[in-house]
Scaffold this active site. Structure first.
Site, mmCIF file in Angstrom:
data_model
loop_
_atom_site.group_PDB
_atom_site.id
_atom_site.type_symbol
_atom_site.label_atom_id
_atom_site.label_comp_id
_atom_site.label_asym_id
_atom_site.label_seq_id
_atom_site.Cartn_x
_atom_site.Cartn_y
_atom_site.Cartn_z
ATOM 1 N N PHE A 241 -15.444 4.378 7.251
ATOM 2 C CA PHE A 241 -14.041 4.669 6.942
ATOM 3 C C PHE A 241 -13.701 4.537 5.456
ATOM 4 C CE2 PHE A 241 -14.236 0.178 8.359
ATOM 5 C CZ PHE A 241 -13.696 -0.463 7.245
ATOM 6 N N ARG B 42 2.112 -6.938 9.314
ATOM 7 C CA ARG B 42 1.370 -5.895 10.027
ATOM 8 C C ARG B 42 1.778 -5.839 11.501
ATOM 9 N NH1 ARG B 42 -4.438 -7.299 7.166
ATOM 10 N NH2 ARG B 42 -4.171 -5.983 5.303
ATOM 11 N N THR C 277 -5.985 -7.535 10.359
ATOM 12 C CA THR C 277 -6.190 -6.233 9.729
ATOM 13 C C THR C 277 -5.633 -5.081 10.570
ATOM 14 O OG1 THR C 277 -8.202 -7.131 8.734
ATOM 15 C CG2 THR C 277 -7.954 -4.724 8.716
ATOM 16 N N HIS D 234 -1.951 -5.417 1.347
ATOM 17 C CA HIS D 234 -3.195 -6.156 1.108
ATOM 18 C C HIS D 234 -2.791 -7.549 0.662
ATOM 19 C CE1 HIS D 234 -6.964 -7.472 -0.697
ATOM 20 N NE2 HIS D 234 -6.217 -7.927 -1.685
ATOM 21 N N TYR E 179 -12.466 -2.832 -3.082
ATOM 22 C CA TYR E 179 -12.982 -2.756 -1.711
ATOM 23 C C TYR E 179 -14.504 -2.616 -1.696
ATOM 24 C CZ TYR E 179 -8.243 -2.492 0.217
ATOM 25 O OH TYR E 179 -6.951 -2.780 0.603
ATOM 26 N N GLU F 161 -8.644 -11.272 -8.033
ATOM 27 C CA GLU F 161 -7.774 -10.117 -7.769
ATOM 28 C C GLU F 161 -6.533 -10.104 -8.669
ATOM 29 O OE1 GLU F 161 -9.046 -9.038 -3.195
ATOM 30 O OE2 GLU F 161 -7.105 -9.994 -3.508
ATOM 31 N N ASN G 272 -1.987 -0.340 7.035
ATOM 32 C CA ASN G 272 -1.451 -1.629 7.486
ATOM 33 C C ASN G 272 -0.532 -2.301 6.451
ATOM 34 O OD1 ASN G 272 -3.439 -2.325 5.719
ATOM 35 N ND2 ASN G 272 -4.770 -3.316 7.225
ATOM 36 N N LYS H 79 0.836 -1.208 0.000
ATOM 37 C CA LYS H 79 0.000 0.000 0.000
ATOM 38 C C LYS H 79 0.871 1.258 0.000
ATOM 39 C CE LYS H 79 -3.799 -2.283 2.434
ATOM 40 N NZ LYS H 79 -4.861 -2.114 3.453
ATOM 41 N N ARG I 217 -1.479 -14.842 3.584
ATOM 42 C CA ARG I 217 -2.449 -14.203 4.499
ATOM 43 C C ARG I 217 -1.946 -14.304 5.949
ATOM 44 N NH1 ARG I 217 -6.601 -10.493 3.924
ATOM 45 N NH2 ARG I 217 -8.096 -10.920 5.542
#
Ligand code: IDP
Ligand code: MG
Length: 152
Positions: A57, A102, A91, A115, A49, A126, A112, A9, A85
């Protein structure tokens, strides 16, 4: 072999954690099949998303995904979706377990760092969202370096 999508990110780029994140996946034994830097558009975020569009948010999340580019990557390995993952962590960075990306680099539920796809089905969708087929490279890998030859 399974493939999964990872995005570093904007906060990960800003924190100069690109190399760190890549190194973690490489050292684990995952193989890089595709990688690019891109600017997330409104359209792409609305799709990526979509499950969060009603959340309070969401606008903040959008901004946090657009203030700098992202690095999109396709990583491959046995059970790559779950392995990646698990390496990503919960998260909320404050709840994420140390040792996860994270848990080691984030104090935020939004900023964080990465993704990662949350299921095999999501991963397929994705990867196709971020990469054209010719941008995924199926170069030869000697998997015996990573797995027993008869391993399931
Ligand atoms: P995930 O990234 O762990 O799969 P999701 O629930 O799919 O988590 O949420 C996507 C992203 O939305 C998170 O990575 C985070 O950046 C942001 N987000 C999720 N929950 C919150 C929240 O409660 N506050 C702020 N941002 C959030
Ligand atoms: Mg998610």
């Amino acid at each position: 072999m399974e493939q999964t999508l990872v995005l570093i990110k904007p906060c990960g780029l800003e924190r100069q954690l690109v190399g760190e994140v890549i190194t973690r996946f490489e050292r684990r034994g995952l193989m890089l099949r595709g990688m690019k830097m891109l600017q997330m558009t409104d359209e792409l975020i609305n799709i990526h998303y979509a499950h969060l569009r009603e959340k309070s948010f969401f606008e903040g999340l959008k901004e946090s995904m657009q203030y700098a580019p992202v690095i999109a990557m396709c990583w491959e390995g046995k059970e790559a979706v779950k392995v990646v993952r698990d390496m990503t962590g919960y998260t909320n960075g404050r709840k994420a377990v140390p040792g996860t990306i994270r848990g080691d680099y984030s104090m935020s539920s939004q900023q964080n760092i990465v993704h990662s796809s949350d299921s095999i089905d999501t991963a397929r969708v994705e990867i196709d969202r971020f990469f054209r087929p010719e941008e995924i490279f199926s170069y030869k890998i000697h998997w015996r370096q990573f797995y027993a030859t008869d391993e399931i």
